[in-house]
Design an enzyme around this catalytic site. Sequence first.
Site, PDB file in Angstrom:
ATOM      1  N   GLY A   1      40.096 -42.663  19.811  1.00  0.00           N
ATOM      2  CA  GLY A   1      41.247 -42.876  18.945  1.00  0.00           C
ATOM      3  C   GLY A   1      42.574 -42.722  19.664  1.00  0.00           C
ATOM      4  O   GLY A   1      43.592 -42.420  19.046  1.00  0.00           O
ATOM      5  N   GLY A   2      42.565 -42.913  20.986  1.00  0.00           N
ATOM      6  CA  GLY A   2      43.812 -42.865  21.734  1.00  0.00           C
ATOM      7  C   GLY A   2      44.446 -41.494  21.802  1.00  0.00           C
ATOM      8  O   GLY A   2      45.651 -41.383  22.062  1.00  0.00           O
TER       9      GLY A   2
ATOM     10  N   SER B   1      35.927 -43.761  24.617  1.00  0.00           N
ATOM     11  CA  SER B   1      37.341 -44.121  24.616  1.00  0.00           C
ATOM     12  C   SER B   1      38.188 -42.878  24.924  1.00  0.00           C
ATOM     13  O   SER B   1      38.009 -42.262  25.960  1.00  0.00           O
ATOM     14  CB  SER B   1      37.715 -44.783  23.289  1.00  0.00           C
ATOM     15  OG  SER B   1      38.966 -45.430  23.379  1.00  0.00           O
TER      16      SER B   1
END
Length: 532
Positions: free
Chosen positions: A127-128, A212
């Site tokens: 989610g960055g 991620s």
Amino acid sequence: MTTSGPAIDPAVAVGGGLIQGQFSDGIYSFKGIPYAAPIEGINRWLAPKPPAVLADTFDATQFGPSAPQNVPSVPGWLMPKAGAAMMDMLGGMTEPGPDCLSLNVWAPTEPSVSDEKRPVIFFIHGGGLASGGSSPPTADGGALAKRGNVVVVSVNYRLGGIGFLAADGLFDDDVCVGNRGFMDIVAALQWVQDNIEPFGGDPDNVTVVGQSAGGTCVWALLSSPASEGLFHRAVVMSGPIVMIDIADHRKFTPDVLKAMKVPVGDVEALAEVSNDVIVGSKMQTMLYRRGEPYGEMSHIRLPAAGAYHTEFMPDDVLVAMSNARVRNIDLLIGNCRHDGRVAVLPMPLPKLLAIQIGNSLFNGLIGNTKKERKTMIGEYKSKLPDSDSYTVLERIQSDALYRMRSIRAAEIHSDTSNGKTYMYQFEYETKGLNGAFGAFHGFDAAFMFNNLSTLGACLGDESDVAEAQALADSITDAWAAFAHTGVPEASGLPEWPEYDVERRHTMMLNARSEVVGDPDAHIRAIWESRHS
């Protein structure tokens, strides 16, 4: 743990209390277990504190709150069909709240063949570093725990400015030092060390897995002395290696504080600022200011970023690895062929414009100047003569943000560590929605969790789903085997050799998986020429 029958929910003794979970579909689950104290007031800006000691029965049948965050939403009617499908897949988030520092545990009902404890797979969501949580169905750990005979743990951690605004030296008493979100994960790993045995897990065999931004968290753990001894293997799935020197954080943070109307050094004002003000402080747009006033942060416009040259992270990731910081950790690293597409699908814009906007966030990873970036695009076009402009730019983002630094990390690890090194590329292109997703960012994690039903229409028709399920079973088995033995192997995959710089063996995960030596060597050569 109670195992006398499916009608009896489990209760596990931890400290002086009990953690009451659930039994369903052959799996014991325990959700929302606090591993640190709530984050309210000044505690949002401090290292995580221990949770309250359990003295009674804790209800662990529901996920805990998500971390405070700001998730920009686009009305569904504005999105392309694939974008709406993507947002549906990300659904299932719990409401944010101060009790967000919690974790979840899934354990299989069947005992191990021996009396030994099961390996632990500790999953960190993406989610960055600014959004996400552990509650979406795509990351449910039940199927992985059951098929892989492992104990699965997933975790929430602080996000955005609350987790990563770095004001080292601007406040007294270690207030608002950087990397608080990473510190949360270390606290959760310490909880696993102290408490996972009653759940059937082995604290001496913990594999951290991050997808991620979760992969970015794994890189931070690998680089930090604070995580020493807390895990034994690591898997990075499309995890960007993007950390920022604390010196550049210090250029940026005073302007963020000003936007929040918090004077530098005023701890009371910092404690009182609301979460809504923090997550809505427009940190992202500030990084587009002219003149690049924030150094590397102006080149890589990711305001939620780790800080190196700090106590938590003395060196940047690749430097730490070059110095043999990651000496005895087995490491599995990979990416998805179409990682860059995640920046495009939800945007109600022509896809060429959408990828140009997405790439502007990472200009510094592509080139330091417009001339360098233009040269890079030209080199890609010459190596990919049959690709249109969109495909070239998507590939550049996939390589710049996710792939090329991961390859460099694999090179270093294979040369400096006693641990094994493996690489993969997720190549399986989903057929549904006219192939809009392809080998999409994060699909390797859904396949690992064996939760393909959560991907919905993007998989395609019945025969496509069966093909995808066969690959998911192989990936689940390989990741579980890696947790058990340090070797990713599965009956549905060919033998998976270790990675080294001479042969560069990479598992290409597909309907018919194969091992390829140095895939896309012509593209890798572009990046190597920039640093020669």
